[in-house]
Write a protein that holds these residues in place. Structure first.
Motif, mmCIF file in Angstrom:
data_model
loop_
_atom_site.group_PDB
_atom_site.id
_atom_site.type_symbol
_atom_site.label_atom_id
_atom_site.label_comp_id
_atom_site.label_asym_id
_atom_site.label_seq_id
_atom_site.Cartn_x
_atom_site.Cartn_y
_atom_site.Cartn_z
ATOM 1 N N ARG A 154 0.999 -1.138 0.049
ATOM 2 C CA ARG A 154 0.034 -0.092 0.097
ATOM 3 C C ARG A 154 0.848 1.287 0.033
ATOM 4 N NH1 ARG A 154 -5.134 -2.004 1.098
ATOM 5 N NH2 ARG A 154 -5.741 0.316 1.331
ATOM 6 N N VAL A 207 -17.561 3.508 -0.226
ATOM 7 C CA VAL A 207 -16.685 2.329 -0.786
ATOM 8 C C VAL A 207 -17.866 1.389 -1.644
ATOM 9 C CG1 VAL A 207 -15.082 2.307 1.031
ATOM 10 C CG2 VAL A 207 -17.213 0.785 1.058
ATOM 11 N N GLU A 241 -9.453 -1.314 -0.699
ATOM 12 C CA GLU A 241 -9.556 -0.807 0.796
ATOM 13 C C GLU A 241 -9.305 -2.160 1.608
ATOM 14 O OE1 GLU A 241 -9.424 1.952 2.060
ATOM 15 O OE2 GLU A 241 -10.356 3.636 1.117
ATOM 16 N N LYS A 242 -9.926 -3.186 0.949
ATOM 17 C CA LYS A 242 -9.839 -4.209 1.772
ATOM 18 C C LYS A 242 -10.508 -5.591 0.883
ATOM 19 C CE LYS A 242 -13.791 -4.562 4.840
ATOM 20 N NZ LYS A 242 -14.196 -4.919 6.349
ATOM 21 N N GLU A 255 -13.773 -4.142 -1.755
ATOM 22 C CA GLU A 255 -14.039 -2.948 -1.342
ATOM 23 C C GLU A 255 -13.172 -1.968 -2.014
ATOM 24 O OE1 GLU A 255 -14.736 -2.170 2.783
ATOM 25 O OE2 GLU A 255 -16.286 -3.691 3.083
#
Length: 360
Positions: A154, A207, A241-242, A255
């Motif tokens: 990231r 999201v 995001e995940k 997401e």
């Protein structure tokens, strides 16, 4: 020593040559280089998919697919002078069969860890460069240009934007004019009401939960559910995001959110341009709306719709037959213009039904 046949081919190279000779050009160049230097060549093909995106947007897709398949075959498969090749692009279009004749391909995507820290600047590198320049706006730089994710890595920063920021020390959308903007803009503008509703949420920091397909199929971009979000992820406009594995389907579910402030401003400018023509009285509609002048709102809305309906057409289901495509695009315009004063939402449940537009 160049043979007569090679010399004749070399002299025919021009922008006006036919597809057959064009598809052989790199193949023959590899032959000339290998013969001269007495070693096999390495071919680097950057942004191979950019012409394909332009072809999809401008309507010569089938012709370019046929040419690209022939080019790849002669350049990479039937090329005895090739040592190895590297192709870069934001979309992997293998299902279109342009790669069908090739073998020994290793594919590295945005969800791969391999080379992950080589696609952009890491946060450590960015902050070290800022320290060297004596710049202290690290939080703001992170908000504008951070957010890219490759595999499990990231906080990857856009290198082009960082280099421009370091040079000018101004926060701007340096990445706004990339090759994929035309395709992305077309897909959102002509997309279903659901696509535009999701864009509303993304622009407001929410999201999107969806599955993605890293093998983009251009012919399905306008029809296949979720294909556009796969493209936006591959293009860098969305970040993960995940993600987690769906226990029922056995597939990962992601997401996704807009990557950073630079990307959000790019989308806002793109949406604003939809209604920026001199013959589109969009600003007059906004003024009438804020004044509560319903009669003027109605008149201006009719003029805006008449002048922009065709702009939202897909060519298959014109906006006149599916006006929701236009109206939800209009709501995106309202969201962008009024975001500092209102929260704008559309087509949500309320009371006993669903409202069209709500400004709070």
């Amino acid at each position: 020593i160049m043979e007569d046949a090679d010399r004749d081919f070399f002299k025919r190279i021009s922008v006006d040559m036919g597809d057959v000779e064009a598809s052989l050009a790199i193949h023959n160049l590899a032959k000339y280089l290998s013969r001269y230097y007495n070693k096999k060549v390495i071919i680097l093909l950057d942004e191979y998919d950019t012409p394909m995106q332009e072809a999809y947007v401008d309507g010569f897709w089938e012709e370019l697919v046929a040419f690209t398949r022939s080019l790849f075959n002669s350049t990479f498969k039937t090329n005895p002078w090739l040592e190895r090749a590297i192709m870069t692009g934001i979309t992997r279009v293998s299902k279109e069969s342009i790669f069908s004749d090739l073998n020994n391909l290793e594919v590295v995507t945005t969800t791969s860890d391999k080379y992950a820290t080589s696609f952009g600047f890491t946060e450590t590198e960015v902050f070290a460069a800022m320290d060297e320049y004596g710049y202290e706006e690290k939080k703001e730089v992170k908000r504008w240009y951070d957010g890219f994710v490759f595999g499990t890595y990231r906080d990857i920063y856009n290198p082009w934007s960082i280099l421009n920021y370091l040079s000018k020390r101004q926060f701007r959308t340096y990445w706004a004019n990339t090759s994929s903007n035309g395709l992305v803009g077309k897909l959102i503008r002509e997309g279903s009401p659901e696509v535009k509703e999701i864009m509303e949420d993304l622009l407001q920091g929410k999201v999107l939960r969806t599955q993605i397909d890293e093998q983009i199929v251009f012919s399905q971009l306008g029809q296949k559910r979720g294909a556009i979000w796969s493209l936006l992820l591959a293009s860098g406009y969305l970040k993960v995001e995940k993600y987690e594995l769906d226990p029922h389907k056995g597939r990962p579910e992601y997401e996704l959110a807009l990557t950073n402030k630079e990307v959000r401003l790019m989308f806002e400018d793109m949406i604003g341009d939809w209604f920026a023509g001199d013959d589109v009285p969009y600003n007059e509609f906004i003024k009438a709306l804020l004044l509560g002048d319903v009669k003027a709102m109605n008149a201006y809305m009719n003029r805006v719709a008449l002048n922009t309906f065709s702009f939202f057409d897909t060519g298959k289901k014109p906006s006149e037959a599916d006006p929701e495509r236009f109206y939800h695009g209009f709501v995106l315009g309202l969201l962008v213009d009024l975001r500092e004063r209102y929260t704008v939402t559309s087509n949500r449940e309320s009371g006993f039904g669903r409202y069209d537009v709500l400004l709070e």
